[in-house]
Design a protein around this motif. Structure first.
Motif, mmCIF file in Angstrom:
data_model
loop_
_atom_site.group_PDB
_atom_site.id
_atom_site.type_symbol
_atom_site.label_atom_id
_atom_site.label_comp_id
_atom_site.label_asym_id
_atom_site.label_seq_id
_atom_site.Cartn_x
_atom_site.Cartn_y
_atom_site.Cartn_z
ATOM 1 N N TYR A 94 0.807 -7.201 10.452
ATOM 2 C CA TYR A 94 1.373 -6.376 9.379
ATOM 3 C C TYR A 94 2.565 -7.080 8.747
ATOM 4 O O TYR A 94 3.177 -7.971 9.342
ATOM 5 C CB TYR A 94 1.793 -4.992 9.904
ATOM 6 C CG TYR A 94 2.931 -5.033 10.892
ATOM 7 C CD1 TYR A 94 4.255 -4.937 10.472
ATOM 8 C CD2 TYR A 94 2.684 -5.169 12.253
ATOM 9 C CE1 TYR A 94 5.300 -4.982 11.382
ATOM 10 C CE2 TYR A 94 3.714 -5.215 13.164
ATOM 11 C CZ TYR A 94 5.020 -5.110 12.723
ATOM 12 O OH TYR A 94 6.051 -5.152 13.629
ATOM 13 N N ASP A 95 2.872 -6.669 7.518
ATOM 14 C CA ASP A 95 4.035 -7.180 6.787
ATOM 15 C C ASP A 95 4.801 -5.992 6.228
ATOM 16 O O ASP A 95 4.193 -5.017 5.772
ATOM 17 C CB ASP A 95 3.605 -8.069 5.614
ATOM 18 C CG ASP A 95 2.999 -9.379 6.070
ATOM 19 O OD1 ASP A 95 3.540 -9.975 7.005
ATOM 20 O OD2 ASP A 95 1.971 -9.791 5.480
ATOM 21 N N ILE A 96 6.126 -6.100 6.240
ATOM 22 C CA ILE A 96 6.972 -5.091 5.607
ATOM 23 C C ILE A 96 7.629 -5.744 4.404
ATOM 24 O O ILE A 96 8.282 -6.781 4.532
ATOM 25 C CB ILE A 96 8.045 -4.557 6.575
ATOM 26 C CG1 ILE A 96 7.385 -3.876 7.770
ATOM 27 C CG2 ILE A 96 8.973 -3.580 5.853
ATOM 28 C CD1 ILE A 96 8.363 -3.389 8.824
ATOM 29 N N MET A 97 7.417 -5.133 3.242
ATOM 30 C CA MET A 97 7.993 -5.650 1.999
ATOM 31 C C MET A 97 8.776 -4.524 1.323
ATOM 32 O O MET A 97 8.603 -3.352 1.677
ATOM 33 C CB MET A 97 6.895 -6.169 1.085
ATOM 34 C CG MET A 97 6.189 -7.375 1.677
ATOM 35 S SD MET A 97 4.713 -7.792 0.781
ATOM 36 C CE MET A 97 3.571 -6.671 1.526
ATOM 37 N N GLU A 122 14.144 0.573 -3.417
ATOM 38 C CA GLU A 122 13.846 2.004 -3.446
ATOM 39 C C GLU A 122 12.656 2.358 -2.559
ATOM 40 O O GLU A 122 12.546 3.483 -2.097
ATOM 41 C CB GLU A 122 13.546 2.473 -4.881
ATOM 42 C CG GLU A 122 14.764 2.531 -5.776
ATOM 43 C CD GLU A 122 14.991 1.241 -6.542
ATOM 44 O OE1 GLU A 122 14.035 0.454 -6.694
ATOM 45 O OE2 GLU A 122 16.136 1.003 -6.959
ATOM 46 N N LYS A 123 11.746 1.401 -2.342
ATOM 47 C CA LYS A 123 10.537 1.692 -1.573
ATOM 48 C C LYS A 123 10.279 0.598 -0.542
ATOM 49 O O LYS A 123 10.623 -0.557 -0.745
ATOM 50 C CB LYS A 123 9.331 1.818 -2.496
ATOM 51 C CG LYS A 123 9.428 3.000 -3.437
ATOM 52 C CD LYS A 123 8.191 3.136 -4.279
ATOM 53 C CE LYS A 123 8.358 4.349 -5.193
ATOM 54 N NZ LYS A 123 7.170 4.587 -5.975
ATOM 55 N N MET A 124 9.634 1.014 0.533
ATOM 56 C CA MET A 124 9.209 0.098 1.581
ATOM 57 C C MET A 124 7.678 0.105 1.584
ATOM 58 O O MET A 124 7.057 1.166 1.537
ATOM 59 C CB MET A 124 9.734 0.579 2.936
ATOM 60 C CG MET A 124 9.340 -0.280 4.091
ATOM 61 S SD MET A 124 9.810 0.426 5.709
ATOM 62 C CE MET A 124 11.354 1.199 5.401
ATOM 63 N N VAL A 125 7.086 -1.081 1.616
ATOM 64 C CA VAL A 125 5.630 -1.198 1.633
ATOM 65 C C VAL A 125 5.232 -1.891 2.937
ATOM 66 O O VAL A 125 5.709 -2.984 3.236
ATOM 67 C CB VAL A 125 5.108 -2.017 0.424
ATOM 68 C CG1 VAL A 125 3.597 -2.131 0.477
ATOM 69 C CG2 VAL A 125 5.563 -1.394 -0.877
ATOM 70 N N VAL A 126 4.383 -1.212 3.708
ATOM 71 C CA VAL A 126 3.875 -1.782 4.954
ATOM 72 C C VAL A 126 2.400 -2.095 4.723
ATOM 73 O O VAL A 126 1.604 -1.198 4.449
ATOM 74 C CB VAL A 126 4.032 -0.802 6.134
ATOM 75 C CG1 VAL A 126 3.537 -1.442 7.427
ATOM 76 C CG2 VAL A 126 5.474 -0.346 6.280
ATOM 77 N N GLY A 169 5.316 9.740 0.804
ATOM 78 C CA GLY A 169 4.689 8.432 0.890
ATOM 79 C C GLY A 169 3.259 8.437 0.379
ATOM 80 O O GLY A 169 2.657 9.474 0.085
ATOM 81 N N ASP A 170 2.709 7.228 0.275
ATOM 82 C CA ASP A 170 1.354 7.058 -0.242
ATOM 83 C C ASP A 170 0.667 5.963 0.580
ATOM 84 O O ASP A 170 1.274 4.935 0.890
ATOM 85 C CB ASP A 170 1.417 6.656 -1.724
ATOM 86 C CG ASP A 170 0.047 6.503 -2.341
ATOM 87 O OD1 ASP A 170 -0.804 7.377 -2.096
ATOM 88 O OD2 ASP A 170 -0.162 5.508 -3.064
ATOM 89 N N PRO A 185 9.014 5.896 0.113
ATOM 90 C CA PRO A 185 10.336 5.872 -0.525
ATOM 91 C C PRO A 185 11.427 5.870 0.544
ATOM 92 O O PRO A 185 11.366 6.626 1.505
ATOM 93 C CB PRO A 185 10.389 7.164 -1.343
ATOM 94 C CG PRO A 185 9.031 7.746 -1.302
ATOM 95 C CD PRO A 185 8.285 7.122 -0.172
ATOM 96 N N ILE A 186 12.417 5.006 0.359
ATOM 97 C CA ILE A 186 13.502 4.879 1.330
ATOM 98 C C ILE A 186 14.533 5.975 1.093
ATOM 99 O O ILE A 186 14.938 6.237 -0.032
ATOM 100 C CB ILE A 186 14.149 3.487 1.228
ATOM 101 C CG1 ILE A 186 13.118 2.409 1.558
ATOM 102 C CG2 ILE A 186 15.347 3.375 2.157
ATOM 103 C CD1 ILE A 186 13.604 0.987 1.333
#
Length: 195
Positions: A94-97, A122-126, A169-170, A185-186
């Motif tokens: 996995y990657d966190i961006m 503003e957002k975290m994408v895993v 989240g989505d 969203p953070i």
């Protein structure tokens, strides 16, 4: 006596006070009712009933007298931890961006003071890579501080680096790449003020 030696003596006395056992404290209280030195409380004087009430409160719960904060002030972590030592499913890659909204004046002029760090995002994408997995096999649970993903082949228990709005989240399954993309969203309400 020089000022340095006076500070050493006072620091030593303070350390001694911290290391005293309960029995020593009780003996000291019973033998000496007057403090050995003047304190700010001695200036105006506290009425005797108020002193007696304070002593009763201290005697009621000695743990509270020495505690830094009350138990009510400590929030329980919202972590989903299903530790199963017999679960031998591998952890997927996995990657966190991070995503942030930037305008031309942010990029070229730096007017808003935004930086490329995660603090200004503003957002975290895993993005979780799940080879040979069907979208229908995914089971995802997200809380403010934790992400738990289970499939028949993989298991991921991930503490999140920032608090998030878990209900907003989505998640999107990209079937041709076998990737689950979770956008959260953070929550910046718990971050300290940088001003």
């Amino acid at each position: 006596m020089s000022m340095d030696s006076f500070q050493f003596v006072s620091e030593f006395k303070a350390l001694e006070g911290l290391l005293e056992t309960k029995d020593e404290e009780e003996q000291q209280q019973s033998t000496s009712t007057q403090p050995a030195f003047a304190t700010p409380a001695d200036i105006g004087g506290i009425p005797a009933p108020a002193v007696a009430e304070e002593e009763e409160k201290k005697e009621e719960d000695p743990k509270k007298a020495k505690s830094i904060w009350d138990e009510e002030e400590i929030k329980e972590p919202e972590v989903i931890v299903e530790e199963d030592p017999d679960d031998d499913r591998p952890t997927p890659e996995y990657d966190i961006m991070y995503k942030q909204s930037v305008r031309p004046e942010d990029v070229f002029l730096g007017i808003d003071g935004k930086t490329p760090s995660s603090f200004d995002s503003e957002k975290m994408v895993v993005k979780i890579k799940l080879p040979n997995t069907k979208g229908s096999d995914l089971q995802l649970d997200v809380t403010r501080v934790h992400l738990l993903l289970k499939t028949p082949k993989y298991r991921l228990s991930l503490p999140l680096p920032h608090s998030v709005f878990d209900k907003e989240g989505d998640a999107k399954w990209i079937s041709d790449k076998y990737v689950l993309e979770v956008t959260l969203p953070i929550d910046r309400s718990e971050d300290y003020d940088r001003a």
